[in-house]
Design an enzyme around this catalytic site. Structure first.
Site, PDB file in Angstrom:
ATOM      1  CG  ASP A  56      22.447 -26.677 -14.089  1.00 40.03           C
ATOM      2  OD1 ASP A  56      22.655 -27.906 -14.037  1.00 40.03           O
ATOM      3  OD2 ASP A  56      23.262 -25.881 -14.612  1.00 40.03           O
ATOM      4  CD  GLU A 194      28.077 -33.855 -15.843  1.00 47.68           C
ATOM      5  OE1 GLU A 194      27.905 -32.881 -15.094  1.00 47.68           O
ATOM      6  OE2 GLU A 194      27.254 -34.212 -16.719  1.00 47.68           O
TER       7      GLU A 194
HETATM    8  O1  KIV Z   1      22.270 -30.561 -12.809  1.00 49.06           O
HETATM    9  C1  KIV Z   1      22.630 -31.716 -12.572  1.00 49.06           C
HETATM   10  O2  KIV Z   1      21.850 -32.671 -12.656  1.00 49.06           O
HETATM   11  C2  KIV Z   1      24.008 -31.923 -12.192  1.00 49.06           C
HETATM   12  C3  KIV Z   1      24.459 -33.335 -11.960  1.00 49.06           C
HETATM   13  C4  KIV Z   1      24.706 -33.976 -13.261  1.00 49.06           C
HETATM   14  C5  KIV Z   1      25.642 -33.396 -11.074  1.00 49.06           C
HETATM   15  O3  KIV Z   1      24.755 -30.990 -12.095  1.00 49.06           O
END
Ligand code: KIV
Length: 276
Positions: A56, A194
């Site tokens: 997202d 994260e």
């Molecule tokens: O949306 C994204 O890029 C993510 C990653 C940071 C895992 O969720």
């Protein structure tokens, strides 16, 4: 698939949810990368990336928003379809946008199913810990593979008052370990960690048998995920601490476009070679 640059052969068989647990057991690191369209999908597939995440983060990296909250289900699905067209043999994960899975279980299940039925995805990712455990169980019972995501949760940026590293106190570290164990019990096939201190990620990775995929979570995770634009240097000024730049594409684009402008203005392009 032959990887020319690395001089290695990789299996081109499409991966399944079982492939990643085997990779963790075999000590083989899992490589995940965000991709947002057909070209980025194609590049990632050709390079042998194990999981393509239509994150997202699309809201920020491609659509120009300040955070991930404005992304809609339809926008996310459209980009999943594009990635699938570019990378038909890859394991693609659709990242469910803010408020496409939080409001009600039945809406969440219907929305998640669209990633598999229409988006060309093999799984969905949803952010969250204990509050989403019943939903994760329902999704998996319904046949929807789920990737978890704990630690720094970008969809909570407004309630958290910014992007904050998680698990810095003993209490918070214990909370994250409990969430990871609960997610595994609920049936996720792997989970993103994260913005978590490396030592805490190591403890989480040891506490669960499913793979952990880290971003800003140290080297001990079973795999790593990065944002396409960050590692290619596509944003001029900004580089998050968790990212390493493997190229300076912004510089290349800048030089190429300046040359194009110059040559058109100086009547050096097009030449006979480019004419019919
Ligand atoms: O949306 C994204 O890029 C993510 C990653 C940071 C895992 O969720």
């Amino acid at each position: 698939m032959y990887n020319k640059r690395k001089n290695t052969m990789r299996s081109s068989a499409k991966k399944t949810v079982c492939s990643f647990r085997k990779m963790k057991n075999d000590g083989e690191k899992i490589v995940m990368l965000t991709t947002y369209d057909a070209p980025s999908g194609r590049f990632a597939e050709q390079a042998g990336v194990d999981i393509l995440l239509v994150g997202d983060s699309l809201a920020m990296t491609v659509l120009g928003f300040d955070n991930t909250l404005p992304l809609t289900l339809e926008e996310s699905l459209n980009h999943c379809k594009a990635v699938h067209r570019g990378a038909p043999n890859s394991f693609i994960v659709g990242d469910m946008p803010f408020m496409t899975f939080q409001a009600s279980e039945s809406e969440a299940l219907k929305n998640a199913a669209r990633y598999l039925k229409e988006g060309g995805c093999s799984a969905v990712k949803i952010e969250g810990g204990m509050p989403i455990i019943p939903l994760v169980e329902k999704m998996i019972i319904s046949g929807i593979p789920v990737m978890g995501h704990i630690g720094l949760l970008p969809q909570q940026v407004l309630t958290a008052g910014g992007y904050k590293i998680a698990g810095k106190t003993d209490k918070d570290a214990e909370r994250l370990i409990a969430e990871a164990v609960a997610l595994e019990k609920a049936g996720v096939f792997c989970m993103v960690l994260e913005g978590i201190p490396a030592e805490v990620s190591k403890r989480i990775t040891e506490a669960v048998s499913v793979p952990t995929i880290g971003i800003g979570a140290g080297p001990e995770c079973a795999g790593q995920v990065q944002v396409f634009m960050d590692i290619l240097g596509m944003f001029d000024g900004f580089k998050p601490k968790h990212a390493k730049r493997y190229a300076n594409i912004a510089g290349e684009i800048h030089d190429a476009l300046s040359d194009y402008c110059k040559e058109v203005r100086e009547k050096k392009f097009p030449t006979e070679e480019h004419s019919f």
